[in-house]
Design a protein around this motif. Structure first.
Motif, PDB file in Angstrom:
ATOM      1  N   GLY A   1       0.838  -1.186   0.000  1.00 19.81           N
ATOM      2  CA  GLY A   1       0.000   0.000   0.000  1.00 19.81           C
ATOM      3  C   GLY A   1       0.877   1.241   0.000  1.00 19.81           C
ATOM      4  O   GLY A   1       2.040   1.188  -0.395  1.00 19.81           O
ATOM      5  N   ASP A   2       0.342   2.370   0.468  1.00 23.35           N
ATOM      6  CA  ASP A   2       1.084   3.627   0.469  1.00 23.35           C
ATOM      7  C   ASP A   2       2.135   3.630   1.569  1.00 23.35           C
ATOM      8  O   ASP A   2       1.931   3.089   2.654  1.00 23.35           O
ATOM      9  CB  ASP A   2       0.137   4.806   0.673  1.00 23.35           C
ATOM     10  CG  ASP A   2      -0.868   4.947  -0.471  1.00 23.35           C
ATOM     11  OD1 ASP A   2      -0.634   4.354  -1.550  1.00 23.35           O
ATOM     12  OD2 ASP A   2      -1.883   5.640  -0.289  1.00 23.35           O
ATOM     13  N   LEU A   3       3.264   4.303   1.271  1.00 27.35           N
ATOM     14  CA  LEU A   3       4.384   4.358   2.205  1.00 27.35           C
ATOM     15  C   LEU A   3       4.893   5.788   2.309  1.00 27.35           C
ATOM     16  O   LEU A   3       5.061   6.477   1.300  1.00 27.35           O
ATOM     17  CB  LEU A   3       5.520   3.439   1.716  1.00 27.35           C
ATOM     18  CG  LEU A   3       6.816   3.471   2.529  1.00 27.35           C
ATOM     19  CD1 LEU A   3       6.589   2.899   3.936  1.00 27.35           C
ATOM     20  CD2 LEU A   3       7.907   2.680   1.802  1.00 27.35           C
ATOM     21  N   HIS A   4       5.144   6.236   3.540  1.00 26.52           N
ATOM     22  CA  HIS A   4       5.713   7.555   3.790  1.00 26.52           C
ATOM     23  C   HIS A   4       7.000   7.384   4.571  1.00 26.52           C
ATOM     24  O   HIS A   4       7.008   6.796   5.651  1.00 26.52           O
ATOM     25  CB  HIS A   4       4.722   8.430   4.578  1.00 26.52           C
ATOM     26  CG  HIS A   4       5.248   9.797   4.870  1.00 26.52           C
ATOM     27  ND1 HIS A   4       4.706  10.593   5.848  1.00 26.52           N
ATOM     28  CD2 HIS A   4       6.271  10.512   4.324  1.00 26.52           C
ATOM     29  CE1 HIS A   4       5.366  11.746   5.904  1.00 26.52           C
ATOM     30  NE2 HIS A   4       6.319  11.713   4.988  1.00 26.52           N
ATOM     31  N   LEU A   5       8.102   7.893   4.011  1.00 28.26           N
ATOM     32  CA  LEU A   5       9.402   7.874   4.681  1.00 28.26           C
ATOM     33  C   LEU A   5       9.751   9.291   5.092  1.00 28.26           C
ATOM     34  O   LEU A   5       9.658  10.219   4.290  1.00 28.26           O
ATOM     35  CB  LEU A   5      10.486   7.320   3.752  1.00 28.26           C
ATOM     36  CG  LEU A   5      10.288   5.896   3.230  1.00 28.26           C
ATOM     37  CD1 LEU A   5      11.408   5.529   2.278  1.00 28.26           C
ATOM     38  CD2 LEU A   5      10.221   4.907   4.390  1.00 28.26           C
ATOM     39  N   SER A   6      10.174   9.468   6.349  1.00 28.98           N
ATOM     40  CA  SER A   6      10.588  10.784   6.815  1.00 28.98           C
ATOM     41  C   SER A   6      11.903  10.648   7.566  1.00 28.98           C
ATOM     42  O   SER A   6      12.322   9.542   7.934  1.00 28.98           O
ATOM     43  CB  SER A   6       9.522  11.403   7.727  1.00 28.98           C
ATOM     44  OG  SER A   6       9.415  10.678   8.937  1.00 28.98           O
ATOM     45  N   GLY A   7      12.552  11.785   7.798  1.00 27.75           N
ATOM     46  CA  GLY A   7      13.848  11.746   8.461  1.00 27.75           C
ATOM     47  C   GLY A   7      14.904  11.178   7.537  1.00 27.75           C
ATOM     48  O   GLY A   7      14.832  11.324   6.318  1.00 27.75           O
ATOM     49  N   GLN A   8      15.877  10.514   8.106  1.00 24.72           N
ATOM     50  CA  GLN A   8      16.957   9.918   7.318  1.00 24.72           C
ATOM     51  C   GLN A   8      16.666   8.436   7.115  1.00 24.72           C
ATOM     52  O   GLN A   8      16.830   7.632   8.020  1.00 24.72           O
ATOM     53  CB  GLN A   8      18.306  10.108   8.013  1.00 24.72           C
ATOM     54  CG  GLN A   8      18.727  11.559   8.117  1.00 24.72           C
ATOM     55  CD  GLN A   8      20.098  11.723   8.749  1.00 24.72           C
ATOM     56  OE1 GLN A   8      20.589  10.826   9.423  1.00 24.72           O
ATOM     57  NE2 GLN A   8      20.714  12.864   8.531  1.00 24.72           N
TER      58      GLN A   8
END
Length: 200
Positions: A152-159
């Motif tokens: 499904g949908d994926l959100h990556l934040s930071g490093q």
């Protein structure tokens, strides 16, 4: 992953052999750093920090200038359709084979088969709809590569960083720094937004 174990005895000495096996993924010929799989690709780079390189990098991310470069961008369409979407101040930020901007035509790949093979070889599962901050997957050695799958949908934040194959069966948003050594397969939209000093 499957573990096979065999034991044997010879001259009163016992030996054990263990073999770890996992399913493989047949990687098609990838000719560009970013390869679209649609005939009408939308490439909408925002900001001034865009940099796409078709040059080879090792598992530590070090550029190998001696290896022949791939292209920066590729799609199953006339390269002009991508070139007109690039602003004049970004032309020299898409490097690789064939000059600047580095763009080429490529036949569409069988993305469905590639995604299904990756799912069968999955080593890590990422939950759909979640935001992962400071995500690290795998390590920079041949035995440390992973096959990570998000259904499904994926959100990556930071490093965020990883080594191997990342499959997103949906949309992917990256709002921080992304350093991925390997292949990222996205079936939906891929948005690189917000801050972050580098997305590679």
């Amino acid at each position: 992953m499957v573990q096979l174990e065999s034991r044997g005895t010879f001259n009163d000495e016992e030996r054990t052999i263990r073999v770890l096996m996992r399913r493989s993924v047949s990687i098609p010929n990838i000719v560009a750093s970013i390869q679209f799989n649609v005939s009408n690709p939308i490439f909408d780079p925002k900001g001034n920090d865009l940099f796409v390189s078709g040059y080879e990098h090792d598992l530590l991310g070090v550029k190998d200038a001696t290896a022949p470069p791939a292209h920066g961008l590729a799609a199953p369409t006339d390269p002009v359709n991508l070139e007109v979407q690039i602003r004049s101040n970004q032309v020299d930020q898409i490097e690789g084979a064939g000059g600047l901007p580095s763009i080429t035509h490529v036949p569409a790949i069988d993305l469905d088969t590639l995604v299904e093979q990756s799912k069968a070889a999955k080593t890590h599962e990422l939950l759909a709809g979640e935001t992962y901050a400071e995500l690290t997957l795998g390590s920079p050695d041949p035995g440390g590569v992973v096959v990570a799958v998000c259904e499904g949908d994926l959100h990556l934040s930071g490093q965020a960083k990883g080594y191997g194959i990342l499959v997103v069966d949906g949309d992917m948003i990256c709002s921080g720094q992304l350093l991925w050594t390997g292949i990222i397969l996205v079936r939906g939209r891929c948005d690189m937004v917000g801050g972050g000093t580098m997305k590679r």
